[in-house]
Design an enzyme around this catalytic site. Structure first.
Site, short mmCIF file in Angstrom:
data_model
loop_
_atom_site.label_atom_id
_atom_site.label_comp_id
_atom_site.label_asym_id
_atom_site.label_seq_id
_atom_site.Cartn_x
_atom_site.Cartn_y
_atom_site.Cartn_z
N ALA A 85 6.31 9.68 -0.84
CA ALA A 85 5.00 9.25 -1.34
C ALA A 85 4.80 7.74 -1.24
CB ALA A 85 4.82 9.70 -2.79
N ASN A 170 1.31 8.24 11.77
CA ASN A 170 1.06 7.60 13.07
C ASN A 170 2.25 6.73 13.48
OD1 ASN A 170 0.64 4.73 12.26
ND2 ASN A 170 -1.20 5.51 11.24
N ARG A 181 14.32 3.91 6.48
CA ARG A 181 15.01 5.16 6.13
C ARG A 181 16.19 5.51 7.03
NH1 ARG A 181 13.45 4.93 1.08
NH2 ARG A 181 11.19 5.05 0.84
#
Length: 216
Positions: A85, A170, A181
């Site tokens: 999120a 995108n 990440r």
């Protein structure tokens, strides 16, 4: 955890946007099926600015990367869903606890309960999560007159519980995703998901992200 790339737009759209902005559409050598060598070089040099130090007076024009989008199907813990999120320029659709929880927990048994949550490898933590999943399943599968509503039960779902997500992002945003990440500082589960996403990307798209992906 599992990841599947279910859609990606053609990289041609990025190349065309670059050529349109520079008034050089007539020089395009890309097609809807593949990126041309000349267009790839223009993207690398002008948009990604490979090999150049960052110049605040001449920043990369990465907005053209937003024309390429990728849609992934992912299974992840609700702990990772919270982190997902934080990546705001993306569109997640999440399996609803209100509508899907009873179906997910309907046939819980000794044979499949372990597949419903992400295991940490810590025996005590995993045993606690398993007991909690059993408890939630018991409430969900109680006789109709005794059953707690899903909107109440879901407050007892542990963070390790697996949920399904369809995520559309995108190319500009996914560069940021990979930078954060695939780092060793990222949570191990989200890092594993990120590397699965890397592996799913079409080969001729990977050059867009190679400078943002950390070594495994």
């Amino acid at each position: 955890m599992s990841v599947e790339l279910i859609y990606n737009s053609p990289i041609y759209l990025v190349a065309r946007a670059v050529r349109l902005c520079t008034g050089t559409i007539g020089k395009m050598d890309s097609t809807m099926e593949s990126i041309g060598l000349k267009d790839k070089k223009v993207i690398e040099e002008r948009i990604l600015q490979r090999g150049k130090d960052f110049d605040p007076l001449n920043p990369p024009h990465e907005s053209v990367l937003e024309h390429a989008v990728y849609t992934f199907d992912m299974d992840m813990s609700r702990a990772v869903l919270q982190q997902l999120a934080r990546h705001r320029i993306a569109s997640p659709s999440v399996e609803s606890t209100r509508w899907a929880l009873k179906r997910v927990l309907k046939n819980v048994s000794e044979d499949n309960v372990d597949s419903l949550f992400v295991h940490t490898g810590d025996t005590e933590v995993d045993a606690s999560v398993k007991a909690q999943v059993w408890k939630v399943a018991k409430w969900s599968n109680a006789p109709k007159g005794e059953r707690k509503p899903n909107d109440i039960i879901k407050y007892a779902i542990p963070d390790a519980f697996i949920t399904k997500v369809q995520w559309t992002v995108n190319a500009r945003s996914i560069r940021n995703w990979f930078a954060l990440r695939t780092s060793n500082h990222a949570l191990w589960e989200i890092r594993d998901i990120a590397y699965q996403m890397v592996d799913m990307l079409p080969e001729d798209h990977k050059f867009l992200f190679s400078d943002r992906i950390h070594e495994r």
